[in-house]
Design a protein around this motif. Structure first.
Motif, PDB file in Angstrom:
ATOM      1  N   PHE A  59       2.780 -28.866 -45.176  1.00 40.44           N
ATOM      2  CA  PHE A  59       3.516 -27.755 -44.556  1.00 40.44           C
ATOM      3  C   PHE A  59       3.717 -26.617 -45.559  1.00 40.44           C
ATOM      4  O   PHE A  59       3.494 -25.449 -45.236  1.00 40.44           O
ATOM      5  N   ALA A  60       4.129 -26.948 -46.763  1.00 37.32           N
ATOM      6  CA  ALA A  60       4.332 -25.920 -47.788  1.00 37.32           C
ATOM      7  C   ALA A  60       3.011 -25.224 -48.120  1.00 37.32           C
ATOM      8  O   ALA A  60       2.978 -24.000 -48.305  1.00 37.32           O
ATOM      9  N   MET A  61       1.924 -25.998 -48.194  1.00 36.72           N
ATOM     10  CA  MET A  61       0.619 -25.400 -48.481  1.00 36.72           C
ATOM     11  C   MET A  61       0.188 -24.467 -47.354  1.00 36.72           C
ATOM     12  O   MET A  61      -0.350 -23.377 -47.612  1.00 36.72           O
ATOM     13  N   ALA A  62       0.418 -24.855 -46.099  1.00 33.34           N
ATOM     14  CA  ALA A  62       0.057 -24.000 -44.968  1.00 33.34           C
ATOM     15  C   ALA A  62       0.941 -22.751 -44.927  1.00 33.34           C
ATOM     16  O   ALA A  62       0.457 -21.642 -44.670  1.00 33.34           O
ATOM     17  N   THR A  74       6.211 -24.514 -36.449  1.00 29.74           N
ATOM     18  CA  THR A  74       7.132 -25.619 -36.203  1.00 29.74           C
ATOM     19  C   THR A  74       7.592 -25.618 -34.754  1.00 29.74           C
ATOM     20  O   THR A  74       7.477 -24.615 -34.043  1.00 29.74           O
ATOM     21  N   SER A  75       8.143 -26.741 -34.325  1.00 30.54           N
ATOM     22  CA  SER A  75       8.707 -26.847 -32.983  1.00 30.54           C
ATOM     23  C   SER A  75      10.064 -26.143 -32.948  1.00 30.54           C
ATOM     24  O   SER A  75      10.526 -25.597 -33.949  1.00 30.54           O
ATOM     25  N   ASP A  76      10.717 -26.207 -31.807  1.00 28.91           N
ATOM     26  CA  ASP A  76      12.046 -25.597 -31.663  1.00 28.91           C
ATOM     27  C   ASP A  76      13.063 -26.212 -32.618  1.00 28.91           C
ATOM     28  O   ASP A  76      14.035 -25.575 -32.995  1.00 28.91           O
ATOM     29  N   ARG A  77      12.845 -27.442 -33.027  1.00 25.83           N
ATOM     30  CA  ARG A  77      13.754 -28.137 -33.931  1.00 25.83           C
ATOM     31  C   ARG A  77      13.346 -27.999 -35.387  1.00 25.83           C
ATOM     32  O   ARG A  77      13.933 -28.631 -36.255  1.00 25.83           O
ATOM     33  N   GLY A  78      12.289 -27.241 -35.672  1.00 23.27           N
ATOM     34  CA  GLY A  78      11.868 -27.021 -37.046  1.00 23.27           C
ATOM     35  C   GLY A  78      10.941 -28.078 -37.607  1.00 23.27           C
ATOM     36  O   GLY A  78      10.774 -28.177 -38.814  1.00 23.27           O
ATOM     37  N   VAL A  79      10.335 -28.877 -36.731  1.00 23.07           N
ATOM     38  CA  VAL A  79       9.432 -29.946 -37.167  1.00 23.07           C
ATOM     39  C   VAL A  79       7.994 -29.430 -37.146  1.00 23.07           C
ATOM     40  O   VAL A  79       7.552 -28.884 -36.131  1.00 23.07           O
ATOM     41  N   PRO A  80       7.250 -29.599 -38.238  1.00 22.58           N
ATOM     42  CA  PRO A  80       5.833 -29.186 -38.234  1.00 22.58           C
ATOM     43  C   PRO A  80       4.990 -30.200 -37.450  1.00 22.58           C
ATOM     44  O   PRO A  80       4.359 -31.093 -38.014  1.00 22.58           O
ATOM     45  N   VAL A  81       4.988 -30.062 -36.130  1.00 20.45           N
ATOM     46  CA  VAL A  81       4.374 -31.051 -35.245  1.00 20.45           C
ATOM     47  C   VAL A  81       2.875 -31.162 -35.486  1.00 20.45           C
ATOM     48  O   VAL A  81       2.327 -32.267 -35.537  1.00 20.45           O
ATOM     49  N   ARG A  82       2.183 -30.048 -35.649  1.00 19.68           N
ATOM     50  CA  ARG A  82       0.723 -30.086 -35.831  1.00 19.68           C
ATOM     51  C   ARG A  82       0.350 -30.883 -37.076  1.00 19.68           C
ATOM     52  O   ARG A  82      -0.570 -31.691 -37.046  1.00 19.68           O
ATOM     53  N   ILE A  83       1.064 -30.643 -38.151  1.00 21.59           N
ATOM     54  CA  ILE A  83       0.775 -31.377 -39.386  1.00 21.59           C
ATOM     55  C   ILE A  83       1.141 -32.845 -39.227  1.00 21.59           C
ATOM     56  O   ILE A  83       0.394 -33.727 -39.663  1.00 21.59           O
ATOM     57  N   SER A  84       2.265 -33.135 -38.585  1.00 24.35           N
ATOM     58  CA  SER A  84       2.698 -34.522 -38.406  1.00 24.35           C
ATOM     59  C   SER A  84       1.673 -35.311 -37.586  1.00 24.35           C
ATOM     60  O   SER A  84       1.320 -36.444 -37.945  1.00 24.35           O
ATOM     61  N   ILE A  85       1.185 -34.716 -36.519  1.00 20.95           N
ATOM     62  CA  ILE A  85       0.186 -35.396 -35.696  1.00 20.95           C
ATOM     63  C   ILE A  85      -1.115 -35.551 -36.480  1.00 20.95           C
ATOM     64  O   ILE A  85      -1.744 -36.618 -36.455  1.00 20.95           O
ATOM     65  N   GLY A  86      -1.523 -34.503 -37.189  1.00 25.36           N
ATOM     66  CA  GLY A  86      -2.752 -34.579 -37.977  1.00 25.36           C
ATOM     67  C   GLY A  86      -2.702 -35.658 -39.042  1.00 25.36           C
ATOM     68  O   GLY A  86      -3.641 -36.455 -39.184  1.00 25.36           O
ATOM     69  N   VAL A  87      -1.609 -35.725 -39.775  1.00 19.69           N
ATOM     70  CA  VAL A  87      -1.458 -36.750 -40.811  1.00 19.69           C
ATOM     71  C   VAL A  87      -1.430 -38.136 -40.171  1.00 19.69           C
ATOM     72  O   VAL A  87      -2.063 -39.077 -40.668  1.00 19.69           O
ATOM     73  N   GLY A  88      -0.727 -38.284 -39.063  1.00 20.29           N
ATOM     74  CA  GLY A  88      -0.681 -39.575 -38.372  1.00 20.29           C
ATOM     75  C   GLY A  88      -2.056 -40.039 -37.921  1.00 20.29           C
ATOM     76  O   GLY A  88      -2.406 -41.207 -38.066  1.00 20.29           O
ATOM     77  N   VAL A  89      -2.855 -39.115 -37.370  1.00 19.86           N
ATOM     78  CA  VAL A  89      -4.207 -39.468 -36.912  1.00 19.86           C
ATOM     79  C   VAL A  89      -5.085 -39.868 -38.099  1.00 19.86           C
ATOM     80  O   VAL A  89      -5.803 -40.877 -38.051  1.00 19.86           O
TER      81      VAL A  89
END
Length: 161
Positions: A59-62, A74-89
């Protein structure tokens, strides 16, 4: 509690012997169960912290433009969803391909390499940017960082032992 011969692992015997196994050898199965649950909880928290740390770094790098900026949204709650899903996959994919023993070695090597980079960074920043305000100072620079690089390098190359 148990002879080292009983705890020795031979190739292909199905698993590593550990503290829970030693308790089982002595008939203290309730303690072996508690130790196994604790080990599982400990491993789970380590994996979660590694995933959260990786998300934060990416997230910091992006955000800084080192990765595509769309990943920093980020989502409405401030979560970097795209990165979280990418890392999880990526993590799920790697976990499905590589054996656990290989993954743990790669994680250990990666962590030790990060320590090597930090140790080198301490020496470089002391020389190139002596004017930076520091929250704390490392003792005996450059001796301690050099010893740290050597120790981490030795550990990386000897993990299989």
């Amino acid at each position: 509690m148990a002879s080292y011969k009983d705890l020795a692992t031979s190739a292909g015997d199905g698993g590593e012997k550990n503290l829970a196994y030693a308790f089982s050898l002595n008939g203290v199965d309730w303690a072996a169960t508690i130790i196994s649950i604790g080990a599982l909880a400990g491993l789970t928290t380590v994996v979660m912290v590694l995933l959260m740390g990786q998300n934060r770094v990416l997230f910091a790098m992006a955000r800084d433009g080192l990765l595509p900026r769309q990943l920093a949204k980020t989502s409405d709650r401030g979560v970097p969803v795209r990165i979280s899903i990418g890392v999880g996959v990526v993590v799920a994919f790697l976990a499905g391909i590589f054996p656990l023993k290989e993954l743990t070695m790669l994680i250990n090597i990666g962590t030790l390499f990060a320590f090597v980079l930090v140790s080198i960074g301490v020496v470089v920043l002391r020389k190139q940017r002596p004017d930076l305000k520091r929250g704390f100072t490392a003792p005996l620079v450059p001796l301690v960082p050099i010893l740290s690089v050597l120790a981490c390098g030795w550990l990386m190359f000897n993990l299989t032992l």
